[in-house]
Write an enzyme that holds these catalytic residues in place. Structure first.
Site, PDB file in Angstrom:
ATOM      1  N   ILE A 150       0.821  -1.217   0.000  1.00  0.00           N
ATOM      2  CA  ILE A 150       0.000   0.000   0.000  1.00  0.00           C
ATOM      3  C   ILE A 150       0.859   1.273   0.000  1.00  0.00           C
ATOM      4  CG2 ILE A 150      -0.340   0.325   2.494  1.00  0.00           C
ATOM      5  CD1 ILE A 150      -3.405   0.657   1.768  1.00  0.00           C
ATOM      6  N   VAL A 163       1.705  -3.241   8.436  1.00  0.00           N
ATOM      7  CA  VAL A 163       1.529  -2.151   7.477  1.00  0.00           C
ATOM      8  C   VAL A 163       1.844  -0.791   8.130  1.00  0.00           C
ATOM      9  CG1 VAL A 163      -0.977  -1.868   7.820  1.00  0.00           C
ATOM     10  CG2 VAL A 163       0.026  -1.321   5.614  1.00  0.00           C
ATOM     11  N   ASP A 164       1.590  -0.669   9.403  1.00  0.00           N
ATOM     12  CA  ASP A 164       1.892   0.559  10.163  1.00  0.00           C
ATOM     13  C   ASP A 164       3.393   0.861  10.080  1.00  0.00           C
ATOM     14  OD1 ASP A 164       1.542   2.709  11.863  1.00  0.00           O
ATOM     15  OD2 ASP A 164       1.154   1.509  13.663  1.00  0.00           O
ATOM     16  N   SER A 166      -6.818  -5.231  10.680  1.00  0.00           N
ATOM     17  CA  SER A 166      -6.943  -6.214  11.775  1.00  0.00           C
ATOM     18  C   SER A 166      -6.622  -7.658  11.415  1.00  0.00           C
ATOM     19  CB  SER A 166      -8.350  -6.197  12.411  1.00  0.00           C
ATOM     20  OG  SER A 166      -8.491  -5.136  13.324  1.00  0.00           O
ATOM     21  N   ILE A 197      -1.436  -8.792  12.699  1.00  0.00           N
ATOM     22  CA  ILE A 197      -1.072  -8.915  14.112  1.00  0.00           C
ATOM     23  C   ILE A 197      -2.308  -9.006  15.014  1.00  0.00           C
ATOM     24  CG2 ILE A 197       0.062  -7.634  16.021  1.00  0.00           C
ATOM     25  CD1 ILE A 197       1.981  -6.533  13.708  1.00  0.00           C
ATOM     26  N   TYR A 198      -3.391  -8.350  14.659  1.00  0.00           N
ATOM     27  CA  TYR A 198      -4.597  -8.348  15.501  1.00  0.00           C
ATOM     28  C   TYR A 198      -5.485  -9.582  15.335  1.00  0.00           C
ATOM     29  CZ  TYR A 198      -3.809  -3.624  17.368  1.00  0.00           C
ATOM     30  OH  TYR A 198      -3.309  -2.530  18.040  1.00  0.00           O
TER      31      TYR A 198
END
Ligand code: AR6
Length: 176
Positions: free
Chosen positions: A15, A37-38, A125, A128-129
């Site tokens: 992205i 992605v963060d 999400s 990792i979530y």
């Protein structure tokens, strides 16, 4: 349901490389960055993104799960980054579905308030979530179908899938 086939696009990739008005980040409530992605967005976009996140923290103390905030995209090809905080999957009995839908809804709303026309989402999400991917994909597509027609400026939503499993799931749902 409204036919949005021309307004929803699916791509597999990174992205941070997408040239749209705004990309969406799957952030956490601290807004201070993280993995997935963060991490990729902060790494590729440079320090200007974190600086604005810190200003938002100083003003409102971070971002709640299901909410969204907007910053510059720094050195990225996009103009803005909308940071939204997805729910941590806890078995599905802690309001996770509604909170995930809210991430998509609030991001669309914020983009439209800024008069942006194209927005790209990662699969919020589902890394990792730990949110189940098929369930998350259905919620994401439904949220866009319900809310994009209400937007005044937004013309196109791009789902950017990084992994093939998500890409195949979205292909299946969008081609039905
Ligand atoms: N481009 C597009 N999608 C990506 C990229 C990329 N460069 N990298 C990973 N993905 P995640 P979450 C996909 O874990 O589950 C962070 O530490 C990935 O394959 O990034 O919402 C935050 O700070 C997956 O499908 O986000 C939070 O603490 C999707 O992005 C926490 O992780 C989401 O995976 C948020 O967890």
């Amino acid at each position: 349901m409204t036919d949005l086939s021309g307004k929803i696009k699916l791509v597999q990739g990174d992205i941070t490389q997408i040239n749209v008005d705004t990309i969406v980040n799957a952030a956490n409530t601290s807004l201070l960055g993280g993995g997935g992605v963060d991490g990729a967005i902060h790494h590729a976009g440079g320090p200007a993104i974190l600086q604005e996140c810190q200003q938002i923290r100083a003003r409102q103390g971070g971002c709640k799960t299901g909410d969204a905030v907007i910053t510059t995209a720094g050195q990225l090809p996009a103009q803005f980054v909308i940071h939204t905080v997805g729910p941590v999957w806890q078995g599905g009995i802690h309001d996770e579905d509604r909170l995930l839908a809210s991430c998509y809804n609030q991001s669309l709303k914020l983009a439209d308030q800024h008069q942006l026309t194209r927005i790209a989402f990662p699969n919020i999400s589902t890394g990792i979530y730990g949110f189940p991917k098929a369930r998350a994909a259905r919620i994401a597509v439904q949220a866009i179908h319900q809310n994009l027609p209400q937007c005044q400026f937004l013309q196109q939503v791009i789902f950017v899938c990084y992994d093939h499993e998500n890409y195949a799931l979205y292909q299946d749902i969008l081609n039905r």
